[in-house]
Motif scaffolding. Structure first.
Motif, PDB file in Angstrom:
ATOM      1  N   UNK A  37       0.812  -1.199   0.000  1.00  0.00           N
ATOM      2  CA  UNK A  37       0.000   0.000   0.000  1.00  0.00           C
ATOM      3  C   UNK A  37       0.862   1.272   0.000  1.00  0.00           C
ATOM      4  N   UNK A  38       2.140   1.098  -0.177  1.00  0.00           N
ATOM      5  CA  UNK A  38       2.998   2.273  -0.186  1.00  0.00           C
ATOM      6  C   UNK A  38       3.238   2.683  -1.626  1.00  0.00           C
ATOM      7  N   UNK A 231      15.143  -9.318   8.084  1.00  0.00           N
ATOM      8  CA  UNK A 231      13.987  -9.193   7.192  1.00  0.00           C
ATOM      9  C   UNK A 231      14.293  -9.819   5.841  1.00  0.00           C
ATOM     10  N   UNK A 234      14.141 -13.542   6.177  1.00  0.00           N
ATOM     11  CA  UNK A 234      12.752 -14.010   6.247  1.00  0.00           C
ATOM     12  C   UNK A 234      12.134 -14.001   4.849  1.00  0.00           C
ATOM     13  N   UNK A 236      13.622 -14.194   1.930  1.00  0.00           N
ATOM     14  CA  UNK A 236      14.192 -15.246   1.079  1.00  0.00           C
ATOM     15  C   UNK A 236      13.690 -16.618   1.512  1.00  0.00           C
ATOM     16  N   UNK A 238      11.106 -17.499   3.220  1.00  0.00           N
ATOM     17  CA  UNK A 238       9.680 -17.761   3.085  1.00  0.00           C
ATOM     18  C   UNK A 238       9.282 -18.076   1.646  1.00  0.00           C
ATOM     19  N   UNK A 239      10.184 -17.850   0.697  1.00  0.00           N
ATOM     20  CA  UNK A 239       9.878 -18.173  -0.693  1.00  0.00           C
ATOM     21  C   UNK A 239       9.815 -19.675  -0.932  1.00  0.00           C
ATOM     22  N   UNK A 244       6.113 -17.398  -3.638  1.00  0.00           N
ATOM     23  CA  UNK A 244       4.724 -17.033  -3.357  1.00  0.00           C
ATOM     24  C   UNK A 244       4.015 -16.538  -4.610  1.00  0.00           C
ATOM     25  N   UNK A 250       5.002 -10.731   0.628  1.00  0.00           N
ATOM     26  CA  UNK A 250       4.443  -9.924   1.711  1.00  0.00           C
ATOM     27  C   UNK A 250       5.514  -9.108   2.413  1.00  0.00           C
ATOM     28  N   UNK A 251       6.680  -9.681   2.543  1.00  0.00           N
ATOM     29  CA  UNK A 251       7.767  -8.931   3.191  1.00  0.00           C
ATOM     30  C   UNK A 251       8.051  -7.675   2.382  1.00  0.00           C
ATOM     31  N   UNK A 254       5.422  -4.839   2.538  1.00  0.00           N
ATOM     32  CA  UNK A 254       5.340  -3.962   3.707  1.00  0.00           C
ATOM     33  C   UNK A 254       6.529  -3.029   3.822  1.00  0.00           C
ATOM     34  N   UNK A 255       7.317  -3.030   2.804  1.00  0.00           N
ATOM     35  CA  UNK A 255       8.528  -2.221   2.785  1.00  0.00           C
ATOM     36  C   UNK A 255       9.308  -2.301   4.090  1.00  0.00           C
ATOM     37  N   UNK A 256       9.502  -3.525   4.539  1.00  0.00           N
ATOM     38  CA  UNK A 256      10.402  -3.716   5.670  1.00  0.00           C
ATOM     39  C   UNK A 256      11.821  -3.370   5.260  1.00  0.00           C
ATOM     40  N   UNK A 270      13.700 -14.020  -4.524  1.00  0.00           N
ATOM     41  CA  UNK A 270      13.634 -15.271  -3.784  1.00  0.00           C
ATOM     42  C   UNK A 270      12.275 -15.461  -3.127  1.00  0.00           C
ATOM     43  N   UNK A 271      11.656 -14.359  -2.695  1.00  0.00           N
ATOM     44  CA  UNK A 271      10.373 -14.506  -2.029  1.00  0.00           C
ATOM     45  C   UNK A 271       9.269 -14.885  -3.018  1.00  0.00           C
TER      46      UNK A 271
END
Lengths: 368, 602
Positions: A37-38, A231, A234, A236, A238-239, A244, A250-251, A254-256, A270-271
């Motif tokens: 959403x950014x 982050x 996570x 990489x 979680x891919x 996905x 999702x990571x 959220x612009x982590x 990778x995600x």
């Protein structure tokens, strides 16, 4: 004048691999700037297209003329790039604590990127005139040291430790390739180790040491670099195998990761595309770099060989450091992923490098 | 080639490890996006007076925030919140919408410093309010409301320019930094260092595990040289008037009290001051936002006769036996310069000239000195340059000379103007603090100290990290003989019948010395066009000055009082100084210096 063999020998492999990696880059940047959403950086996508076009033009310009012109002009190019670096320190754009960019009209360029190429050129020029089977002795290595030390110092001043070290790595790779006499090699390594430890114990102040320790081990800074690495890991991890899916990260959403479209672009890959997608991209890089070494091997004059090795080393170190960094194996340094990461100067520099390789490859039939 | 393959094998193995072996765990972590970074503000350093009385504290503020990502459904949660908060839902939605640009996992502040009842209501219903968090943050609290506000200063949100300046190392947008007074001067010591922690949160945004913590480093505590009892007393003395009063220990340069009146309420600034409040502060004709002790520039009037006397004695123009006759006026060319005493002082020597503030005596000294010699002494006495106190916006005052006038006004110096200068009128401008430094120097034998407000700075654990050295910045160019004459003159001001402060400042047993001054209001500097402060139009009464120290034979305190439009130095400023000295020495006598109590303790 125009030799038909130039077209016959046109390196379709090289251009194919380059365009494939570029395309991967576009997909990932699209993902990075559109997710979540950014809605801030959509304009970056268009900018990247412009930069890629500029880079392709630069590439064509680089392979049209015979590379012996690069031999002739190497000194001048080096000199100009050093002037630009000095200019950055005086009049550069200040972004988050460092001066790395020069504003020229609507463009912002990063001279330290172009310096990589100019150092490769001038070192190739120097070594090709003096290469011998026994290897270089210390006497002949002094000038290359000065050549590397000047831009190194200017870039450290910006400060941009990552790029500065990268230049040293590229120069060292070239130097090792042209062979150093064994005694000199031992002597160099030994004195280097002594110098570093002396500096560590006597020269550096506590806060400088702390900074270097944090640089080497991001876990020491859990709120800064350490947090980015977590982050990134996570994202990489979680891919998993197949990721996905496109735009589903999702990571990333959220612009982590503040740098997810530039230095941390691999975590987006990778995600969303998983081990399968990332593996394929890494294989593309291996093919590209292997092809670069192949071009060096096939070239029949010393200057061209060393030049091809230098460009390949430049691309290799950037890929290796960037991928290692994103996966938490290496210090967090500002090294982009060649041909994929967002960033004008980086794309143009990489494509100029490819242009040099193309140039050498196309003229492999010519015997001097 | 081998090297190439080896390197990529390493990368592949790592990738395999992260995505295939550890993949499940990372997938779980990513599903909630549950690793968050929480910032922890550092408590700002506290401020104490010299006797370790706490002046500025931090009080806990309960801040209500919402994390949009966790607050699902958002409308619903906001609706419930608006009921507990008694705030219209639209208002809350507006706040949320205005911050939509932020990353959705960052807390958006809805209301800071919520009351006890709201806090209780929210704590009870926390499980019905996903994404709602209450953070405890240290908030500045000025214990003595409206007191010492110019000295302590206030906080304000950091501006974009200040952020860019690079002076505020770890500051971020939205942070509060010192904007005035010592809050500003010692900002980098007081602020401490922000900490933070990596936490894992559950689906409604509550912390279930703390992964890493970097502790916030609290700011350093500051001990001021100010004696709060004296400060408070002085403030009550200046209640209702515009003016300034400053006191200093003449043997060290330590400031004992620094008051500018009227004051303002610093607690108003803590959560950001409203526009109306700010406007009423800056349009108030009594200028509460100005620290008159260091920013106010006034003609020194007769207090300047100390400088003229020193110059005259040093330049051997007069000695203690020289007398002039004062008929109540002085004829200079075709102009007549009046003495404040219409009937005249008769035969006047230097002692009587100081004690009764005879203008005619000093006209003649000034005439013989010339403006430039007088300016040289004024500068040597510390006038015309900022004193260097650790507070911003200090004014430098003005010491006129013939060169200055030629450069700034473009007209040559008129000899008659020197006469006005000699009695402290004309172009002269000084700040109360400059006069204090000068008075303290006369009291201590000639040493000009940089005024100091910091007594020590300590870490929270009590380790002293900074003790300012007393710093002598100059020496008044006087022989001991000259100083003795001037000091006796100043003593006579208060302690001889006929002295201008005989009625106003004399206290039996305290032995005060001083000098009165009454400054005409039409400031010449304004004509030059540099100073232009709003001033009530009806007020053309003179400013009242009193500079003093006590006890005269062994000075422990120097005091300067300025009351704007107080009319007479003797009646308006003198009693304030007298009461301040009484407060300070009175206390000192019973506790420390009284030989009787000392014996009792031994």
């Amino acid at each position: 004048m125009f030799d038909r063999r130039l077209i016959q020998y046109f390196d379709w492999w090289l251009i194919g691999l380059t365009l494939m990696l570029g395309a991967v880059g576009f997909v990932l940047i699209y993902s990075a700037v559109n997710a979540g959403d950014v809605a801030i950086q959509k304009a970056l996508y268009g900018k990247q297209i412009v930069w890629f076009a500029i880079g392709m033009t630069a590439m064509v310009c680089t392979f049209i003329f015979h590379y012996r012109f690069m031999d002739q002009w190497g000194g001048m190019i080096y000199f100009i790039s050093i002037i630009l670096l000095v200019f950055v320190l005086i009049n550069g754009k200040f972004v988050s604590g460092s001066r790395r960019w020069l504003e020229i009209g609507p463009l912002t360029i990063q001279p330290s990127e172009l310096v990589k190429i100019s150092v490769i050129l001038i070192l190739s020029k120097y070594y090709s005139k003096r290469a011998s089977i026994r290897g270089f002795t210390l006497k002949y290595l002094l000038i290359p040291m000065v050549i590397v030390f000047i831009p190194f110092l200017l870039i450290v001043k910006q400060p941009d430790l990552g790029t500065a070290l990268l230049i040293v790595l590229i120069a060292s790779s070239i130097t090792v390739y042209v062979k150093i006499e064994r005694k000199t090699m031992i002597w160099l390594i030994g004195s280097g180790a002594v110098l570093v430890s002396l500096a560590w114990f006597f020269l550096l102040k506590t806060y400088q040491k702390l900074r270097i320790l944090t640089f080497l081990n991001p876990d020491r800074d859990p709120l800064g670099a350490g947090y980015h690495i977590i982050q990134s890991k996570i994202a990489i991890g979680s891919g998993m195998i197949f990721g996905k899916g496109f735009l589903k990260g999702t990571q990333n959403a959220l612009s982590f990761l503040p740098e997810h479209h530039t230095d941390f672009i691999l975590s987006v890959l990778a995600e969303e595309w998983g081990f399968a997608g990332t593996g394929i991209v890494l294989i593309l890089y291996i093919l590209l770099l292997g092809w670069g070494l192949n071009i060096a091997h096939g070239c029949r004059d010393t200057f061209g060989t060393i030049l091809a090795v230098g460009v390949t080393a430049m691309l290799f170190w950037q890929v290796f450091i960037n991928v290692g960094m994103v996966m938490g194996l290496m210090p967090v340094v500002g090294v982009p992923l060649p041909l994929i990461s967002y960033g004008g100067s980086s794309v143009v520099t990489s494509l100029i490098g490819i242009g040099i390789l193309m140039n050498i490859s196309m003229r492999r039939f010519m015997v001097e | 080639m081998y090297f190439l393959f080896l390197s990529f094998t390493i990368l592949m193995i790592r990738l395999f490890y992260l995505q295939i072996i550890e993949g499940e765990e990372y997938r779980r972590l990513s599903e909630n996006n549950c690793i968050r970074l929480q910032s922890m503000d550092a408590p700002r350093g506290l401020v104490f007076d010299r006797n370790r009385n706490l002046l500025v504290d931090n009080s806990p503020s309960f801040d209500l925030s919402i994390v949009i990502r966790d607050a699902k459904p958002l409308e619903d949660t906001i609706g419930k919140l608006s009921k507990y908060m008694n705030t219209p839902k639209e208002e809350l939605m507006n706040i949320v919408n205005s911050k939509k640009g932020l990353a959705s996992y960052k807390p958006i502040l809805l209301k800071s410093n919520i009351g006890r009842e709201l806090l209780a209501a929210i704590e009870v219903h926390l499980f019905d309010l996903p994404g709602v968090i209450v953070e405890i943050k240290p908030q500045r609290y000025y214990i003595k409301n409206r007191s010492a506000s110019h000295l302590l200063g206030y906080l304000g949100q950091i501006s974009p320019d200040e952020l860019k300046s690079g002076k505020y190392l770890s500051a971020r947008q939205g942070d509060f930094i010192g904007k005035f007074g010592i809050e500003k001067s010692f900002q980098n010591y007081l602020s401490g260092k922000r900490g933070g922690r990596q936490v894992e949160v559950n689906a409604v945004g509550q912390v279930i595990r703390v992964l890493e913590t970097v502790k916030a480093e609290p700011g350093h505590n500051i001990y001021l040289t100010v004696d709060y009892a004296l400060q408070e007393k002085t403030e009550s003395l200046l209640q209702g008037v515009a003016g300034a009063a400053v006191a200093m220990d003449p043997s060290t340069g330590q400031i004992l009290a620094l008051v500018s009146s009227p004051s303002f309420d610093q607690n108003n600034f803590i959560t950001g001051i409203s526009h109306e409040d700010w406007n009423s502060l800056i349009t108030n004709p009594m200028r509460p936002m100005e620290n008159k002790a260091i920013q106010g520039e006034y003609p020194p009037a007769s207090t300047y006769k100390i400088v003229t006397a020193i110059a005259g004695l040093e330049e051997r123009i007069v000695d203690q036996n020289t007398t002039y006759f004062c008929p109540g006026y002085y004829q200079f060319g075709n102009r007549v310069f009046g003495c404040w005493k219409k009937g005249g002082h008769g035969n006047v020597d230097i002692f009587k000239a100081l004690a009764q503030s005879c203008d005619v005596y000093f006209y003649q000294v000034g005439e013989k000195l010339g403006v430039d010699r007088l300016a040289w002494y004024a500068k040597a006495c510390g006038l015309g340059v900022p004193t260097g106190i650790d507070l911003d916006h200090e004014a430098e005052g003005l010491v006129p000379s013939s060169l200055w006038k030629k450069e700034k006004i473009g007209v040559p110096w008129q000899k008659g103007e020197t006469l006005s200068i000699a009695i402290g009128q004309g172009y002269n401008l000084v700040t109360p603090l400059q006069m204090l430094s000068l008075t303290a120097a006369v009291a201590n034998g000639g040493k000009l100290f940089r005024p100091v407000i910091l007594q020590s700075m300590e870490t929270v654990e009590g380790d002293i990290i900074k003790v300012p050295q007393q710093e002598q910045i100059g020496l008044i160019p006087v022989r001991k003989q000259t100083l003795d004459i001037v000091k006796r003159g100043l003593w006579e001001v208060v302690n001889t019948n006929g002295g201008t402060a005989w009625n106003a400042a004399r206290v039996d047993g305290l032995n005060i010395a001083g000098k009165t001054g009454t400054a005409q209001v039409v400031s010449r500097k304004k004509e030059v066009g540099s100073g232009n402060r709003g001033k009530p139009e009806n007020s053309f009464k003179s400013h009242a000055w009193f500079v003093s120290y006590a006890p005269a034979d062994d000075p422990k305190i120097a005091v300067v009082v300025l009351v704007e439009h107080g009319e007479h130095g003797s009646s308006a400023a003198g009693p304030v100084a007298r009461e301040m000295i009484k407060t300070f020495l009175g206390v000192a006598e019973t506790e420390e210096n009284n030989p009787v109590t000392k014996q009792l303790h031994q």
